[in-house]
Write an enzyme that holds these catalytic residues in place. Structure first.
Site, PDB file in Angstrom:
ATOM      1  N   TYR A  67      34.139  20.848   9.608  1.00 49.08           N
ATOM      2  CA  TYR A  67      34.431  20.354  10.957  1.00 49.08           C
ATOM      3  C   TYR A  67      34.951  18.926  10.924  1.00 49.08           C
ATOM      4  O   TYR A  67      35.832  18.560  11.701  1.00 49.08           O
ATOM      5  CB  TYR A  67      33.218  20.520  11.875  1.00 49.08           C
ATOM      6  CG  TYR A  67      33.094  21.949  12.352  1.00 49.08           C
ATOM      7  CD1 TYR A  67      33.837  22.397  13.436  1.00 49.08           C
ATOM      8  CD2 TYR A  67      32.305  22.864  11.670  1.00 49.08           C
ATOM      9  CE1 TYR A  67      33.787  23.721  13.829  1.00 49.08           C
ATOM     10  CE2 TYR A  67      32.239  24.182  12.059  1.00 49.08           C
ATOM     11  CZ  TYR A  67      32.983  24.614  13.144  1.00 49.08           C
ATOM     12  OH  TYR A  67      32.945  25.919  13.531  1.00 49.08           O
ATOM     13  N   HIS A 119      34.641  27.771  23.985  1.00 44.40           N
ATOM     14  CA  HIS A 119      34.125  27.657  22.611  1.00 44.40           C
ATOM     15  C   HIS A 119      33.665  26.250  22.251  1.00 44.40           C
ATOM     16  O   HIS A 119      33.524  25.924  21.079  1.00 44.40           O
ATOM     17  CB  HIS A 119      35.192  28.140  21.609  1.00 44.40           C
ATOM     18  CG  HIS A 119      35.446  29.625  21.696  1.00 44.40           C
ATOM     19  ND1 HIS A 119      36.521  30.247  21.121  1.00 44.40           N
ATOM     20  CD2 HIS A 119      34.741  30.606  22.316  1.00 44.40           C
ATOM     21  CE1 HIS A 119      36.463  31.554  21.359  1.00 44.40           C
ATOM     22  NE2 HIS A 119      35.400  31.796  22.092  1.00 44.40           N
ATOM     23  N   GLY A 187      49.104  32.231  23.518  1.00 41.93           N
ATOM     24  CA  GLY A 187      48.793  31.817  22.152  1.00 41.93           C
ATOM     25  C   GLY A 187      47.431  32.253  21.660  1.00 41.93           C
ATOM     26  O   GLY A 187      46.775  31.546  20.922  1.00 41.93           O
ATOM     27  N   THR A 188      47.023  33.429  22.093  1.00 40.88           N
ATOM     28  CA  THR A 188      45.747  33.945  21.581  1.00 40.88           C
ATOM     29  C   THR A 188      45.950  35.356  21.035  1.00 40.88           C
ATOM     30  O   THR A 188      46.668  36.157  21.636  1.00 40.88           O
ATOM     31  CB  THR A 188      44.632  33.906  22.647  1.00 40.88           C
ATOM     32  OG1 THR A 188      43.440  34.476  22.084  1.00 40.88           O
ATOM     33  CG2 THR A 188      45.002  34.632  23.922  1.00 40.88           C
ATOM     34  N   SER A 189      45.312  35.612  19.886  1.00 36.24           N
ATOM     35  CA  SER A 189      45.502  36.921  19.277  1.00 36.24           C
ATOM     36  C   SER A 189      44.766  38.006  20.058  1.00 36.24           C
ATOM     37  O   SER A 189      45.002  39.189  19.850  1.00 36.24           O
ATOM     38  CB  SER A 189      45.022  36.888  17.824  1.00 36.24           C
ATOM     39  OG  SER A 189      43.699  36.411  17.765  1.00 36.24           O
ATOM     40  N   ASN A 213      53.378  34.656  23.515  1.00 36.20           N
ATOM     41  CA  ASN A 213      52.834  34.638  22.150  1.00 36.20           C
ATOM     42  C   ASN A 213      53.974  34.710  21.149  1.00 36.20           C
ATOM     43  O   ASN A 213      55.029  35.268  21.440  1.00 36.20           O
ATOM     44  CB  ASN A 213      51.865  35.814  21.934  1.00 36.20           C
ATOM     45  CG  ASN A 213      50.935  35.582  20.740  1.00 36.20           C
ATOM     46  OD1 ASN A 213      51.372  35.468  19.592  1.00 36.20           O
ATOM     47  ND2 ASN A 213      49.650  35.483  21.008  1.00 36.20           N
TER      48      ASN A 213
HETATM   49  P1  OAD Z   1      44.237  33.048  16.482  1.00 31.43           P
HETATM   50  O1  OAD Z   1      44.493  32.164  15.318  1.00 31.43           O
HETATM   51  O2  OAD Z   1      43.494  34.313  16.290  1.00 31.43           O
HETATM   52  O3  OAD Z   1      45.590  33.460  17.174  1.00 31.43           O
HETATM   53  C1  OAD Z   1      46.600  32.559  17.467  1.00 31.43           C
HETATM   54  C2  OAD Z   1      47.699  33.293  18.194  1.00 31.43           C
HETATM   55  O4  OAD Z   1      48.691  32.358  18.581  1.00 31.43           O
HETATM   56  C3  OAD Z   1      48.402  34.357  17.356  1.00 31.43           C
HETATM   57  O5  OAD Z   1      48.473  35.543  18.144  1.00 31.43           O
HETATM   58  C4  OAD Z   1      49.797  33.778  17.111  1.00 31.43           C
HETATM   59  O6  OAD Z   1      50.794  34.788  17.127  1.00 31.43           O
HETATM   60  C5  OAD Z   1      49.972  32.885  18.309  1.00 31.43           C
HETATM   61  N1  OAD Z   1      50.836  31.713  18.112  1.00 31.43           N
HETATM   62  C6  OAD Z   1      50.972  30.935  17.015  1.00 31.43           C
HETATM   63  N2  OAD Z   1      51.786  29.901  17.272  1.00 31.43           N
HETATM   64  C7  OAD Z   1      52.194  30.027  18.557  1.00 31.43           C
HETATM   65  C8  OAD Z   1      53.038  29.250  19.419  1.00 31.43           C
HETATM   66  N3  OAD Z   1      53.633  28.124  19.016  1.00 31.43           N
HETATM   67  N4  OAD Z   1      53.200  29.667  20.697  1.00 31.43           N
HETATM   68  C9  OAD Z   1      52.591  30.787  21.129  1.00 31.43           C
HETATM   69  N5  OAD Z   1      51.797  31.562  20.360  1.00 31.43           N
HETATM   70  C10 OAD Z   1      51.584  31.185  19.103  1.00 31.43           C
HETATM   71  O7  OAD Z   1      43.518  32.116  17.551  1.00 31.43           O
HETATM   72  P2  OAD Z   1      42.685  32.503  18.851  1.00 31.43           P
HETATM   73  O8  OAD Z   1      43.205  33.704  19.509  1.00 31.43           O
HETATM   74  O9  OAD Z   1      42.583  31.252  19.635  1.00 31.43           O
HETATM   75  O10 OAD Z   1      36.534  31.206  17.956  1.00 31.43           O
HETATM   76  O11 OAD Z   1      41.298  32.821  18.215  1.00 31.43           O
HETATM   77  C11 OAD Z   1      40.239  33.024  19.083  1.00 31.43           C
HETATM   78  C12 OAD Z   1      38.958  32.555  18.490  1.00 31.43           C
HETATM   79  O12 OAD Z   1      38.779  33.150  17.208  1.00 31.43           O
HETATM   80  C13 OAD Z   1      38.881  31.071  18.188  1.00 31.43           C
HETATM   81  O13 OAD Z   1      38.604  30.281  19.323  1.00 31.43           O
HETATM   82  C14 OAD Z   1      37.746  31.031  17.218  1.00 31.43           C
HETATM   83  C15 OAD Z   1      37.994  32.284  16.382  1.00 31.43           C
HETATM   84  O14 OAD Z   1      36.892  33.022  16.111  1.00 31.43           O
HETATM   85  C16 OAD Z   1      35.443  30.510  17.616  1.00 31.43           C
HETATM   86  O15 OAD Z   1      35.456  29.651  16.759  1.00 31.43           O
HETATM   87  C17 OAD Z   1      34.220  30.873  18.381  1.00 31.43           C
END
Ligand code: OAD
Ligand code: ZN
Length: 244
Positions: A67, A119, A187-189, A213
């Site tokens: 961290y 989070h 921007g979330t998977s 995304n």
């Molecule tokens: P991820 O790393 O799983 O996903 C990121 C997403 O952003 C992917 O779908 C990429 O395709 C997309 N992406 C990347 N660059 C981009 C851009 N410039 N513009 C738009 N999209 C883009 O991250 P999260 O979905 O945030 O939780 O992951 C969710 C949670 O999983 C996190 O908060 C974390 C993890 O477990 C905890 O730590 C509790």
């Protein structure tokens, strides 16, 4: 980029907008997305091995240092045009709720106001014993820092795998989502619950769904408008087209 007149009228006419952001929203600020953040020293670990209560119990210093490394990366980071565009959309919308899974604080830095952090936040720590929260602490080279109140072990004030989300933030997020007319997933998977199910909840009450995304996700087939690309480019273009 094709922004339809239909979407522009939804944007201008919406009274309650909910936005959910993930790590992709901060990618253009130079921060790695969660599923890509194991590099260099950290490549030998999976996120689940570092971001969990079990990992912290086993090796608190290792988890603390990961961290600390992420906090260092955040030092030079600034909001990108996507963050600013969201603050702009908030100004132009009667009711606006920004739900984020990011722990980087960049939305606030960009001027967003009504933010729910599902989070937690990397810039805060919490005592593992008495739960008091702090945003300043003394680093300890040998071990993890201790709580000023009770001497307990400090940990990052973020949600780990296997932990529940902060209830007040989650309840507000669900309430806003159940009342929105326009919902953005950015921007979330979309694989981590319960954030991922918020979009479904919005759809079930008839909200219009927009997704931005870099690539299609499991949510994509369910949305009304999908923009494939960078949120730092698409969001400003949307705000500009809607309100100039
Ligand atoms: P991820 O790393 O799983 O996903 C990121 C997403 O952003 C992917 O779908 C990429 O395709 C997309 N992406 C990347 N660059 C981009 C851009 N410039 N513009 C738009 N999209 C883009 O991250 P999260 O979905 O945030 O939780 O992951 C969710 C949670 O999983 C996190 O908060 C974390 C993890 O477990 C905890 O730590 C509790
Ligand atoms: Zn304490």
């Amino acid at each position: 980029m094709n922004i339809s007149a239909e979407l522009l009228s939804f944007l201008r006419g919406a009274s309650r907008v909910v936005v959910l952001t993930g790590a992709g929203a901060s990618q253009e600020s130079g921060l790695r997305t969660f599923r890509d953040s194991q590099i260099g020293l950290w490549a030998q670990y999976r996120p689940e091995e570092l971001a969990s209560p079990e990992a912290f119990a086993r090796d608190p210093k290792l988890v603390w240092d990961w961290y600390a490394w992420r906090r260092e990366a955040l030092k030079g980071a600034r909001p990108n045009p996507g963050h600013y565009a969201l603050a702009e959309i908030e100004k132009n919308t009667p009711e606006f709720t920004l739900i984020t899974q990011n722990v980087d604080g960049l939305h606030r830095m960009a001027g967003s106001r009504n933010i729910l952090e599902l989070h937690g936040n990397l810039q805060r720590v919490r005592c593992a014993d008495c739960s008091s929260v702090a945003d300043v602490w003394d680093e300890d080279a040998e071990s993890t820092p201790r709580c000023a109140k009770c001497g307990g072990r400090l940990r990052p004030d973020v949600v780990w795998f296997g932990e529940s989300l902060p209830l007040d933030q989650l309840e507000k997020a669900v309430k806003a989502t159940r009342a929105c007319d326009l919902y953005f997933s950015i921007g979330t998977s979309g694989v981590v619950q319960p954030a991922a199910s918020l979009a479904r909840a919005a759809k079930s009450i008839g909200a219009i769904l927009v997704e931005i995304n870099a690539e299609p996700t499991p949510l994509t087939p369910a949305v009304d408008f999908f923009f494939e690309g960078k949120s730092g480019e698409i969001l400003p273009a949307l705000a500009q087209a809607a309100w100039g």
